[in-house]
Design a protein around this motif. Structure first.
Motif, PDB file in Angstrom:
ATOM      1  N   LEU A   1     -16.496  -5.865   0.545  1.00  0.00           N
ATOM      2  CA  LEU A   1     -15.375  -6.550  -0.220  1.00  0.00           C
ATOM      3  C   LEU A   1     -15.623  -8.053  -0.074  1.00  0.00           C
ATOM      4  O   LEU A   1     -15.775  -8.755   0.913  1.00  0.00           O
ATOM      5  CB  LEU A   1     -14.363  -6.623   0.888  1.00  0.00           C
ATOM      6  N   ASP A   2     -15.706  -8.548  -1.216  1.00  0.00           N
ATOM      7  CA  ASP A   2     -15.699 -10.079  -1.416  1.00  0.00           C
ATOM      8  C   ASP A   2     -14.572 -10.715  -0.774  1.00  0.00           C
ATOM      9  O   ASP A   2     -13.605 -10.290  -1.008  1.00  0.00           O
ATOM     10  CB  ASP A   2     -15.997 -10.354  -2.953  1.00  0.00           C
ATOM     11  N   VAL A   3     -14.804 -11.745  -0.174  1.00  0.00           N
ATOM     12  CA  VAL A   3     -13.874 -12.797   0.388  1.00  0.00           C
ATOM     13  C   VAL A   3     -12.932 -13.594  -0.723  1.00  0.00           C
ATOM     14  O   VAL A   3     -11.694 -13.636  -1.101  1.00  0.00           O
ATOM     15  CB  VAL A   3     -14.018 -13.858   1.413  1.00  0.00           C
ATOM     16  N   MET A   4     -13.806 -14.583  -1.529  1.00  0.00           N
ATOM     17  CA  MET A   4     -13.215 -15.135  -2.628  1.00  0.00           C
ATOM     18  C   MET A   4     -13.043 -14.407  -4.083  1.00  0.00           C
ATOM     19  O   MET A   4     -14.081 -14.429  -4.565  1.00  0.00           O
ATOM     20  CB  MET A   4     -13.768 -16.707  -2.624  1.00  0.00           C
ATOM     21  N   MET A   5     -11.868 -14.280  -4.341  1.00  0.00           N
ATOM     22  CA  MET A   5     -11.622 -13.667  -5.849  1.00  0.00           C
ATOM     23  C   MET A   5     -10.333 -14.107  -6.158  1.00  0.00           C
ATOM     24  O   MET A   5      -9.375 -14.392  -5.445  1.00  0.00           O
ATOM     25  CB  MET A   5     -11.572 -12.032  -5.266  1.00  0.00           C
ATOM     26  N   PRO A   6     -10.073 -14.285  -7.483  1.00  0.00           N
ATOM     27  CA  PRO A   6      -8.884 -14.875  -8.106  1.00  0.00           C
ATOM     28  C   PRO A   6      -7.979 -13.637  -8.009  1.00  0.00           C
ATOM     29  O   PRO A   6      -8.164 -12.511  -7.735  1.00  0.00           O
ATOM     30  CB  PRO A   6      -9.271 -15.097  -9.741  1.00  0.00           C
ATOM     31  N   GLY A   7      -6.489 -14.298  -7.919  1.00  0.00           N
ATOM     32  CA  GLY A   7      -5.653 -13.226  -7.768  1.00  0.00           C
ATOM     33  C   GLY A   7      -5.541 -12.624  -6.306  1.00  0.00           C
ATOM     34  O   GLY A   7      -5.467 -13.396  -5.373  1.00  0.00           O
ATOM     35  N   MET A   8      -5.726 -11.406  -6.137  1.00  0.00           N
ATOM     36  CA  MET A   8      -5.758 -10.754  -4.616  1.00  0.00           C
ATOM     37  C   MET A   8      -7.275 -11.202  -4.049  1.00  0.00           C
ATOM     38  O   MET A   8      -8.159 -10.492  -4.606  1.00  0.00           O
ATOM     39  CB  MET A   8      -5.501  -9.189  -4.693  1.00  0.00           C
ATOM     40  N   ASP A   9      -7.302 -11.873  -3.115  1.00  0.00           N
ATOM     41  CA  ASP A   9      -8.350 -12.176  -2.472  1.00  0.00           C
ATOM     42  C   ASP A   9      -9.073 -11.248  -1.381  1.00  0.00           C
ATOM     43  O   ASP A   9      -8.302 -10.185  -1.074  1.00  0.00           O
ATOM     44  CB  ASP A   9      -8.670 -13.672  -1.852  1.00  0.00           C
ATOM     45  N   GLY A  10      -9.929 -11.407  -0.715  1.00  0.00           N
ATOM     46  CA  GLY A  10     -10.563 -10.263   0.197  1.00  0.00           C
ATOM     47  C   GLY A  10      -9.617  -9.919   1.178  1.00  0.00           C
ATOM     48  O   GLY A  10      -9.426  -8.696   1.407  1.00  0.00           O
ATOM     49  N   PRO A  11      -9.074 -10.985   2.044  1.00  0.00           N
ATOM     50  CA  PRO A  11      -8.156 -10.725   3.032  1.00  0.00           C
ATOM     51  C   PRO A  11      -6.901 -10.143   2.685  1.00  0.00           C
ATOM     52  O   PRO A  11      -6.745  -9.063   3.333  1.00  0.00           O
ATOM     53  CB  PRO A  11      -7.954 -12.029   3.766  1.00  0.00           C
ATOM     54  N   ALA A  12      -6.235 -10.358   1.563  1.00  0.00           N
ATOM     55  CA  ALA A  12      -5.271  -9.809   1.149  1.00  0.00           C
ATOM     56  C   ALA A  12      -5.635  -8.431   0.475  1.00  0.00           C
ATOM     57  O   ALA A  12      -4.981  -7.228   0.703  1.00  0.00           O
ATOM     58  CB  ALA A  12      -4.614 -10.449  -0.150  1.00  0.00           C
ATOM     59  N   THR A  13      -6.662  -8.064  -0.061  1.00  0.00           N
ATOM     60  CA  THR A  13      -6.910  -6.764  -0.283  1.00  0.00           C
ATOM     61  C   THR A  13      -7.303  -5.802   0.936  1.00  0.00           C
ATOM     62  O   THR A  13      -6.788  -4.491   0.936  1.00  0.00           O
ATOM     63  CB  THR A  13      -8.589  -6.747  -1.215  1.00  0.00           C
ATOM     64  N   PHE A  14      -7.661  -6.435   1.951  1.00  0.00           N
ATOM     65  CA  PHE A  14      -8.052  -5.711   3.236  1.00  0.00           C
ATOM     66  C   PHE A  14      -6.593  -5.076   3.686  1.00  0.00           C
ATOM     67  O   PHE A  14      -6.680  -4.185   4.140  1.00  0.00           O
ATOM     68  CB  PHE A  14      -8.863  -6.541   4.135  1.00  0.00           C
ATOM     69  N   ARG A  15      -5.657  -6.095   3.669  1.00  0.00           N
ATOM     70  CA  ARG A  15      -4.451  -5.661   4.047  1.00  0.00           C
ATOM     71  C   ARG A  15      -3.693  -4.387   3.455  1.00  0.00           C
ATOM     72  O   ARG A  15      -3.106  -3.623   3.945  1.00  0.00           O
ATOM     73  CB  ARG A  15      -3.491  -7.074   4.209  1.00  0.00           C
ATOM     74  N   GLU A  16      -4.205  -4.889   2.060  1.00  0.00           N
ATOM     75  CA  GLU A  16      -3.683  -3.512   0.983  1.00  0.00           C
ATOM     76  C   GLU A  16      -4.182  -2.235   1.533  1.00  0.00           C
ATOM     77  O   GLU A  16      -3.527  -1.131   1.740  1.00  0.00           O
ATOM     78  CB  GLU A  16      -3.585  -3.973  -0.254  1.00  0.00           C
ATOM     79  N   LEU A  17      -5.682  -2.241   1.572  1.00  0.00           N
ATOM     80  CA  LEU A  17      -6.277  -1.184   2.001  1.00  0.00           C
ATOM     81  C   LEU A  17      -5.890  -0.396   3.308  1.00  0.00           C
ATOM     82  O   LEU A  17      -5.558   0.763   3.442  1.00  0.00           O
ATOM     83  CB  LEU A  17      -7.877  -1.416   2.070  1.00  0.00           C
ATOM     84  N   ARG A  18      -5.208  -1.364   4.227  1.00  0.00           N
ATOM     85  CA  ARG A  18      -4.904  -0.688   5.649  1.00  0.00           C
ATOM     86  C   ARG A  18      -3.445  -0.315   5.401  1.00  0.00           C
ATOM     87  O   ARG A  18      -3.286   0.396   6.490  1.00  0.00           O
ATOM     88  CB  ARG A  18      -4.893  -2.004   6.546  1.00  0.00           C
ATOM     89  N   LYS A  19      -2.726  -0.864   4.516  1.00  0.00           N
ATOM     90  CA  LYS A  19      -1.481  -0.263   4.651  1.00  0.00           C
ATOM     91  C   LYS A  19      -1.274   1.187   3.871  1.00  0.00           C
ATOM     92  O   LYS A  19      -0.503   1.745   4.248  1.00  0.00           O
ATOM     93  CB  LYS A  19      -0.848  -1.347   3.378  1.00  0.00           C
ATOM     94  N   ASN A  20      -2.299   1.492   3.149  1.00  0.00           N
ATOM     95  CA  ASN A  20      -2.355   3.075   2.500  1.00  0.00           C
ATOM     96  C   ASN A  20      -3.083   3.813   3.509  1.00  0.00           C
ATOM     97  O   ASN A  20      -4.227   3.796   3.587  1.00  0.00           O
ATOM     98  CB  ASN A  20      -2.954   2.860   1.317  1.00  0.00           C
ATOM     99  N   PRO A  21      -2.165   4.966   3.906  1.00  0.00           N
ATOM    100  CA  PRO A  21      -2.787   5.920   4.821  1.00  0.00           C
ATOM    101  C   PRO A  21      -4.073   6.510   4.179  1.00  0.00           C
ATOM    102  O   PRO A  21      -5.005   6.881   4.889  1.00  0.00           O
ATOM    103  CB  PRO A  21      -1.682   7.055   4.766  1.00  0.00           C
ATOM    104  N   ALA A  22      -4.127   6.497   3.000  1.00  0.00           N
ATOM    105  CA  ALA A  22      -5.373   7.044   2.109  1.00  0.00           C
ATOM    106  C   ALA A  22      -6.808   6.284   2.484  1.00  0.00           C
ATOM    107  O   ALA A  22      -7.802   6.680   2.144  1.00  0.00           O
ATOM    108  CB  ALA A  22      -5.160   7.491   0.610  1.00  0.00           C
ATOM    109  N   THR A  23      -6.588   5.096   2.659  1.00  0.00           N
ATOM    110  CA  THR A  23      -7.776   4.241   2.684  1.00  0.00           C
ATOM    111  C   THR A  23      -7.810   3.503   4.123  1.00  0.00           C
ATOM    112  O   THR A  23      -8.852   2.670   4.317  1.00  0.00           O
ATOM    113  CB  THR A  23      -7.400   3.179   1.349  1.00  0.00           C
ATOM    114  N   ALA A  24      -6.846   3.554   4.771  1.00  0.00           N
ATOM    115  CA  ALA A  24      -6.691   2.734   6.134  1.00  0.00           C
ATOM    116  C   ALA A  24      -7.900   2.926   7.090  1.00  0.00           C
ATOM    117  O   ALA A  24      -7.958   2.029   7.795  1.00  0.00           O
ATOM    118  CB  ALA A  24      -5.338   3.205   6.824  1.00  0.00           C
ATOM    119  N   ALA A  25      -8.567   4.325   7.060  1.00  0.00           N
ATOM    120  CA  ALA A  25      -9.511   4.453   8.054  1.00  0.00           C
ATOM    121  C   ALA A  25     -10.949   4.112   7.499  1.00  0.00           C
ATOM    122  O   ALA A  25     -12.046   4.261   7.873  1.00  0.00           O
ATOM    123  CB  ALA A  25      -9.466   5.889   8.542  1.00  0.00           C
TER     124      ALA A  25
END
Lengths: 132, 118
Positions: free
Chosen positions: A61-85
């Motif tokens: 996962l890249d850190v600097m991206m326009p829109g949803m950046d890497g840290p925000a994307t990571f948090r979304e991934l962790r929120k979803n039970p399908a992708t959290a692990a």
């Protein structure tokens, strides 16, 4: 032929990066050096969707991206039970210590740095995830 | 992956050749990032660098820092990191630094234009 960082298992890796050239070099490295399957996404939102559909073994996962950046994307991934692990490795060109500590504190598996060597990227990933 | 479909890693030469092909595909885009840095250095010299220009220059330098080393241009990555650090400051660099910024940017351009393939 023994390839450092590879094993008998085929892996599926999702690359989330807005830069075409980085996605291409990552793919080249993971597919041709390690024989892994690669899925690509060019934005955080697309990456979150791909991760849920494809259930990769790991996400780069890249850190600097326009829109949803890497840290925000990571948090979304962790929120979803399908992708959290799914293990996430951040990919960044930021080399300052303060940035590195901030990224490590997010809870990702590892932080990898750009530019990377295409010949050794798979072994870096394998080492970080204990796949060796 | 079964025994009959054993993966054979690409040779270093094959990977190098593939990287050269990628370099050729992305060279124009990479030079566009250098053009952003040229414009920023000119704006610094004229004392007219805006916050938007500075952020664009920082982003361009950041992308170059991440990209050039993958194509065996590690010195280009180091130069781009120096520019990224300069443009990351909250205020515009002083006009007296313009010559140095132009020099760093020119060096990056030369490295890109003279990169050897194969």
């Amino acid at each position: 032929m023994i390839v450092e960082g590879s094993d008998d298992l085929s892996r599926k890796i999702l690359i989330i990066d807005d830069e075409d050239d980085i996605r291409e070099v990552c793919s080249l490295s993971l597919e041709t050096v390690a024989g892994w399957e690669v899925i690509k996404a060019s934005s955080g939102a697309q990456g979150v969707a791909r991760a849920a559909e494809q259930r990769p073994d790991a996400i780069l996962l890249d850190v600097m991206m326009p829109g949803m950046d890497g840290p925000a994307t990571f948090r979304e991934l962790r929120k979803n039970p399908a992708t959290a692990a799914i293990p996430v490795l951040l990919l960044t060109a930021k080399v300052q210590g303060t940035d590195q500590r901030r990224f490590a504190d997010l809870g990702v598996e590892a932080v990898l740095f750009k530019p990377f060597d295409p010949l050794t990227l798979p072994s870096q990933i394998s080492r970080a995830l204990g796949w060796n | 992956m079964g025994d009959s479909d054993q993966f054979v890693p690409a040779t270093d030469e094959a990977i190098s050749s593939a990287l050269d092909a990628m370099w050729n595909r992305h060279r124009t885009q990479i030079l566009e990032r250098v053009a952003v840095l040229d414009d920023a250095a000119a704006a610094v010299a004229a004392g007219k660098l805006t916050a938007v220009d500075r952020e664009a220059a920082q982003a361009a330098a950041h992308k170059l820092a991440g990209t050039l080393g993958m194509f065996n241009l590690m010195h280009g990555t180091e130069l781009a990191r120096e520019l990224e650090k300069t443009y990351a400051q909250e205020s515009a660099p002083p006009a007296t630094s313009a010559e140095h910024l132009v020099s760093l940017t020119s060096e990056i351009r030369i490295l890109i234009e003279t990169r050897k393939t194969g």
